[in-house]
Design an enzyme around this catalytic site. Sequence first.
Site, PDB file in Angstrom:
ATOM      1  CB  THR A   1     -25.356  59.415 -11.573  1.00 56.77           C
ATOM      2  OG1 THR A   1     -25.143  58.096 -11.931  1.00 56.77           O
ATOM      3  CG2 THR A   1     -26.817  60.352 -12.179  1.00 56.77           C
ATOM      4  N   GLY A   2     -25.503  62.457 -11.271  1.00 58.24           N
ATOM      5  CA  GLY A   2     -25.979  63.739 -11.239  1.00 58.24           C
ATOM      6  C   GLY A   2     -24.811  65.853 -11.253  1.00 58.24           C
TER       7      GLY A   2
ATOM      8  N   GLY B   1     -30.387  59.958  -4.274  1.00 57.82           N
ATOM      9  CA  GLY B   1     -31.926  59.439  -5.539  1.00 57.82           C
ATOM     10  C   GLY B   1     -31.859  59.957  -6.471  1.00 57.82           C
ATOM     11  N   GLY B   2     -32.301  62.095  -6.536  1.00 57.68           N
ATOM     12  CA  GLY B   2     -32.901  62.569  -7.440  1.00 57.68           C
ATOM     13  C   GLY B   2     -32.557  62.548  -8.374  1.00 57.68           C
TER      14      GLY B   2
ATOM     15  CD  GLU C   1     -26.427  57.965  -7.127  1.00 53.02           C
ATOM     16  OE1 GLU C   1     -25.978  58.820  -7.382  1.00 53.02           O
ATOM     17  OE2 GLU C   1     -28.030  57.660  -6.492  1.00 53.02           O
TER      18      GLU C   1
END
Length: 236
Positions: free
Chosen positions: A28-29, A97-98, A105
């Site tokens: 993710t991201g 975790g941003g 994750e």
Amino acid sequence: MSAPDLKRAAAERAIPLVEDGMRLGIGTGSTAAAFIKLLGERVRAGLKVTGVPTSEATRIACEREGIPLATLEDLPELDLTIDGADEVDGSLRLIKGGGAALLREKIVAVASRRMVVIADASKHVETLGAFPLPVEVNLFGIGATTRAVEAAVARAGCTGEIVRRHEASGAPLLTDGGHAILDLRLGRIPDPEALSAGLWAVPGVVEHGLFLGIADAAILAAAEGDTAVVSVLGRL
């Protein structure tokens, strides 16, 4: 060279690691999003993979690209996870975790035989902690949990402030699992292992963003003039 260009360069280096028939954890991201677009191109060209997304946002992006998906209930063991990171040090310890997906994750990464991080080189740091460390906590007793986290931070030799994360709208952020995020703005974390152990001892903590001993390699893209230069920490 822009940050999106560097993220794409790191993602391009990771694409050849994906082999036909793989069970793939998909992160993710913003850097993972660049990887998803490239993976979608490969899938449309005939590559056969099954992805396990680490967030609802990633699931939607993968479906848009036509990437076949499953869950960890379907595929409890994965071949490879490709994900971004907010920070990575020389020992391949990470802060993640941003994007508020740290719990899923970490579950997906640990279920994988290998985890490879993709990032621009600005994420490579000597000491973790400049990026706020996310801690996912249960809503029940969040005030008491916050105080216990403060005590754990102090025992680990860290100082700083703890702030509950909010959406851009101002509403308190909730993760896909319905939990809150506390951001630990510490500046530096001299002993990540000690802090990790201290946070795990707090009953209201669901997960934290220190990924220790999980990543096998990191692909880092740096700008040299108009060119992206890609380097690798660890072994691909």
